[in-house]
Motif scaffolding. Structure first.
Motif, PDB file in Angstrom:
ATOM      1  N   PHE A  18       0.821  -1.211   0.000  1.00  0.00           N
ATOM      2  CA  PHE A  18       0.000   0.000   0.000  1.00  0.00           C
ATOM      3  C   PHE A  18       0.856   1.263   0.000  1.00  0.00           C
ATOM      4  CE2 PHE A  18      -3.720  -2.410   1.940  1.00  0.00           C
ATOM      5  CZ  PHE A  18      -4.442  -2.391   0.768  1.00  0.00           C
ATOM      6  N   LYS A  19       2.006   1.205   0.610  1.00  0.00           N
ATOM      7  CA  LYS A  19       2.876   2.385   0.656  1.00  0.00           C
ATOM      8  C   LYS A  19       3.416   2.771  -0.717  1.00  0.00           C
ATOM      9  CE  LYS A  19       4.110   2.239   5.471  1.00  0.00           C
ATOM     10  NZ  LYS A  19       5.118   2.076   6.481  1.00  0.00           N
ATOM     11  N   LEU A  20       3.300   1.869  -1.681  1.00  0.00           N
ATOM     12  CA  LEU A  20       3.709   2.195  -3.049  1.00  0.00           C
ATOM     13  C   LEU A  20       2.718   3.131  -3.716  1.00  0.00           C
ATOM     14  CD1 LEU A  20       4.921  -1.306  -4.266  1.00  0.00           C
ATOM     15  CD2 LEU A  20       6.328   0.636  -3.547  1.00  0.00           C
ATOM     16  N   GLY A  21       1.533   3.285  -3.107  1.00  0.00           N
ATOM     17  CA  GLY A  21       0.559   4.240  -3.603  1.00  0.00           C
ATOM     18  C   GLY A  21      -0.472   3.696  -4.569  1.00  0.00           C
ATOM     19  N   TYR A  22      -0.529   2.394  -4.737  1.00  0.00           N
ATOM     20  CA  TYR A  22      -1.502   1.799  -5.647  1.00  0.00           C
ATOM     21  C   TYR A  22      -2.747   1.350  -4.894  1.00  0.00           C
ATOM     22  CZ  TYR A  22       2.429   1.669  -8.845  1.00  0.00           C
ATOM     23  OH  TYR A  22       3.495   2.015  -9.626  1.00  0.00           O
ATOM     24  N   LYS A  23      -3.806   1.081  -5.647  1.00  0.00           N
ATOM     25  CA  LYS A  23      -5.048   0.563  -5.082  1.00  0.00           C
ATOM     26  C   LYS A  23      -5.164  -0.913  -5.444  1.00  0.00           C
ATOM     27  CE  LYS A  23      -7.309   4.999  -5.594  1.00  0.00           C
ATOM     28  NZ  LYS A  23      -8.431   5.744  -6.194  1.00  0.00           N
ATOM     29  N   LYS A  56     -10.683  -9.621   7.355  1.00  0.00           N
ATOM     30  CA  LYS A  56     -10.408  -9.526   8.796  1.00  0.00           C
ATOM     31  C   LYS A  56      -9.073  -8.843   9.060  1.00  0.00           C
ATOM     32  CE  LYS A  56     -13.176 -13.478  10.227  1.00  0.00           C
ATOM     33  NZ  LYS A  56     -13.178 -14.803  10.847  1.00  0.00           N
ATOM     34  N   VAL A  57      -8.066  -9.183   8.274  1.00  0.00           N
ATOM     35  CA  VAL A  57      -6.742  -8.570   8.432  1.00  0.00           C
ATOM     36  C   VAL A  57      -6.804  -7.075   8.146  1.00  0.00           C
ATOM     37  CG1 VAL A  57      -4.396  -8.480   7.472  1.00  0.00           C
ATOM     38  CG2 VAL A  57      -5.442 -10.684   7.978  1.00  0.00           C
ATOM     39  N   LEU A  58      -7.479  -6.699   7.057  1.00  0.00           N
ATOM     40  CA  LEU A  58      -7.587  -5.283   6.700  1.00  0.00           C
ATOM     41  C   LEU A  58      -8.375  -4.503   7.754  1.00  0.00           C
ATOM     42  CD1 LEU A  58      -8.204  -5.687   2.880  1.00  0.00           C
ATOM     43  CD2 LEU A  58      -6.155  -4.737   3.962  1.00  0.00           C
ATOM     44  N   THR A  59      -9.427  -5.101   8.286  1.00  0.00           N
ATOM     45  CA  THR A  59     -10.208  -4.456   9.345  1.00  0.00           C
ATOM     46  C   THR A  59      -9.363  -4.274  10.595  1.00  0.00           C
ATOM     47  OG1 THR A  59     -12.262  -5.368   8.482  1.00  0.00           O
ATOM     48  CG2 THR A  59     -12.282  -4.636  10.764  1.00  0.00           C
ATOM     49  N   ALA A  60      -8.593  -5.298  10.948  1.00  0.00           N
ATOM     50  CA  ALA A  60      -7.719  -5.192  12.121  1.00  0.00           C
ATOM     51  C   ALA A  60      -6.630  -4.149  11.894  1.00  0.00           C
ATOM     52  CB  ALA A  60      -7.092  -6.548  12.429  1.00  0.00           C
ATOM     53  N   MET A  61      -6.079  -4.102  10.682  1.00  0.00           N
ATOM     54  CA  MET A  61      -5.054  -3.091  10.380  1.00  0.00           C
ATOM     55  C   MET A  61      -5.626  -1.688  10.572  1.00  0.00           C
ATOM     56  SD  MET A  61      -3.171  -4.679   6.996  1.00  0.00           S
ATOM     57  CE  MET A  61      -2.092  -3.267   6.740  1.00  0.00           C
ATOM     58  N   LYS A  62      -6.855  -1.495  10.126  1.00  0.00           N
ATOM     59  CA  LYS A  62      -7.477  -0.175  10.212  1.00  0.00           C
ATOM     60  C   LYS A  62      -7.897   0.166  11.640  1.00  0.00           C
ATOM     61  CE  LYS A  62     -11.013   2.721   8.198  1.00  0.00           C
ATOM     62  NZ  LYS A  62     -11.979   2.900   7.141  1.00  0.00           N
ATOM     63  N   ASN A  63      -8.580  -0.754  12.309  1.00  0.00           N
ATOM     64  CA  ASN A  63      -9.160  -0.462  13.616  1.00  0.00           C
ATOM     65  C   ASN A  63      -8.198  -0.610  14.788  1.00  0.00           C
ATOM     66  OD1 ASN A  63     -11.578   0.028  12.313  1.00  0.00           O
ATOM     67  ND2 ASN A  63     -12.353  -2.043  12.650  1.00  0.00           N
ATOM     68  N   GLU A  64      -7.338  -1.612  14.747  1.00  0.00           N
ATOM     69  CA  GLU A  64      -6.463  -1.881  15.880  1.00  0.00           C
ATOM     70  C   GLU A  64      -5.063  -1.299  15.715  1.00  0.00           C
ATOM     71  OE1 GLU A  64      -6.587  -6.023  16.947  1.00  0.00           O
ATOM     72  OE2 GLU A  64      -8.732  -6.126  16.496  1.00  0.00           O
ATOM     73  N   LEU A  65      -4.563  -1.310  14.484  1.00  0.00           N
ATOM     74  CA  LEU A  65      -3.213  -0.805  14.243  1.00  0.00           C
ATOM     75  C   LEU A  65      -3.233   0.627  13.706  1.00  0.00           C
ATOM     76  CD1 LEU A  65      -1.687  -4.013  12.622  1.00  0.00           C
ATOM     77  CD2 LEU A  65      -1.530  -3.260  15.002  1.00  0.00           C
ATOM     78  N   HIS A  66      -4.427   1.147  13.435  1.00  0.00           N
ATOM     79  CA  HIS A  66      -4.635   2.521  12.980  1.00  0.00           C
ATOM     80  C   HIS A  66      -3.892   2.849  11.689  1.00  0.00           C
ATOM     81  CE1 HIS A  66      -6.729   3.070  16.719  1.00  0.00           C
ATOM     82  NE2 HIS A  66      -5.669   2.633  17.359  1.00  0.00           N
ATOM     83  N   PRO A  68      -3.988   3.966   8.024  1.00  0.00           N
ATOM     84  CA  PRO A  68      -4.991   4.795   7.345  1.00  0.00           C
ATOM     85  C   PRO A  68      -5.471   4.176   6.025  1.00  0.00           C
ATOM     86  CG  PRO A  68      -2.825   5.710   6.996  1.00  0.00           C
ATOM     87  CD  PRO A  68      -2.650   4.548   7.947  1.00  0.00           C
ATOM     88  N   LEU A  69      -6.262   3.110   6.136  1.00  0.00           N
ATOM     89  CA  LEU A  69      -6.799   2.444   4.950  1.00  0.00           C
ATOM     90  C   LEU A  69      -8.173   2.989   4.633  1.00  0.00           C
ATOM     91  CD1 LEU A  69      -5.980  -1.311   5.639  1.00  0.00           C
ATOM     92  CD2 LEU A  69      -4.744   0.283   4.190  1.00  0.00           C
ATOM     93  N   THR A  70      -8.489   3.006   3.369  1.00  0.00           N
ATOM     94  CA  THR A  70      -9.821   3.414   2.924  1.00  0.00           C
ATOM     95  C   THR A  70     -10.162   2.648   1.660  1.00  0.00           C
ATOM     96  OG1 THR A  70     -11.248   5.309   2.544  1.00  0.00           O
ATOM     97  CG2 THR A  70      -9.070   5.371   1.533  1.00  0.00           C
ATOM     98  N   LYS A  71     -11.417   2.750   1.233  1.00  0.00           N
ATOM     99  CA  LYS A  71     -11.866   2.117  -0.007  1.00  0.00           C
ATOM    100  C   LYS A  71     -12.267   3.206  -0.986  1.00  0.00           C
ATOM    101  CE  LYS A  71     -14.090  -1.901   2.082  1.00  0.00           C
ATOM    102  NZ  LYS A  71     -15.366  -2.632   2.085  1.00  0.00           N
ATOM    103  N   GLN A  76     -14.438  -1.254  -3.995  1.00  0.00           N
ATOM    104  CA  GLN A  76     -13.727  -2.323  -4.677  1.00  0.00           C
ATOM    105  C   GLN A  76     -12.250  -2.377  -4.314  1.00  0.00           C
ATOM    106  OE1 GLN A  76     -14.459  -1.289  -8.728  1.00  0.00           O
ATOM    107  NE2 GLN A  76     -16.346  -2.466  -8.828  1.00  0.00           N
ATOM    108  N   TYR A  77     -11.631  -1.237  -4.143  1.00  0.00           N
ATOM    109  CA  TYR A  77     -10.189  -1.195  -3.952  1.00  0.00           C
ATOM    110  C   TYR A  77      -9.843  -0.599  -2.593  1.00  0.00           C
ATOM    111  CZ  TYR A  77     -10.029  -1.927  -8.954  1.00  0.00           C
ATOM    112  OH  TYR A  77     -10.197  -2.440 -10.200  1.00  0.00           O
ATOM    113  N   TYR A  78      -8.836  -1.179  -1.967  1.00  0.00           N
ATOM    114  CA  TYR A  78      -8.294  -0.628  -0.730  1.00  0.00           C
ATOM    115  C   TYR A  78      -7.024   0.141  -1.055  1.00  0.00           C
ATOM    116  CZ  TYR A  78     -11.261  -3.421   2.324  1.00  0.00           C
ATOM    117  OH  TYR A  78     -12.324  -3.949   2.982  1.00  0.00           O
ATOM    118  N   TYR A  79      -6.788   1.190  -0.304  1.00  0.00           N
ATOM    119  CA  TYR A  79      -5.536   1.925  -0.443  1.00  0.00           C
ATOM    120  C   TYR A  79      -5.258   2.696   0.822  1.00  0.00           C
ATOM    121  CZ  TYR A  79      -8.675   5.817  -1.638  1.00  0.00           C
ATOM    122  OH  TYR A  79      -9.662   6.749  -1.641  1.00  0.00           O
ATOM    123  N   GLU A  80      -4.021   3.077   0.968  1.00  0.00           N
ATOM    124  CA  GLU A  80      -3.568   3.827   2.151  1.00  0.00           C
ATOM    125  C   GLU A  80      -3.576   5.306   1.839  1.00  0.00           C
ATOM    126  OE1 GLU A  80       0.415   3.791   4.862  1.00  0.00           O
ATOM    127  OE2 GLU A  80      -0.342   1.875   4.158  1.00  0.00           O
TER     128      GLU A  80
END
Length: 81
Positions: A18-23, A56-66, A68-71, A76-80
């Motif tokens: 995600f840090k590469l900037g792609y979706k 589940k991993v993406l939700t945990a990354m967003k909610n527990e590890l904070h 900054p993921l969004t759709k 359809q696509y996740y990105y930071e």
């Protein structure tokens, strides 16, 4: 979320991607983790990490590890951000 070595490697690989900037779609992330050899070894026929596990991993990354993921607007696509 308890985080073992395999989970840490998956999260790190996803975050680096995600840090590469792609979706990416969840399906694309699954294939990427398979190519990085971070798939589920218990499932010999696995084409990567299942989409259910990735959600589940993406939700945990967003909610527990904070992370900054969004759709995108079509969910359809996740990105930071």
């Amino acid at each position: 979320m308890s985080c073992g070595v395999d989970e840490y490697k998956r999260i790190k690989a996803i975050d680096d991607l995600f840090k590469l900037g792609y979706k990416y779609t969840v399906k694309e992330l699954s294939v990427y983790l398979k190519l990085k050899n971070l798939h589920d070894p218990a499932n010999a026929f696995s084409c990567g990490v299942s989409e259910k596990v990735l959600y589940k991993v993406l939700t945990a990354m967003k909610n527990e590890l904070h992370v900054p993921l969004t759709k995108n607007l079509q969910n359809q696509y996740y990105y930071e951000i």
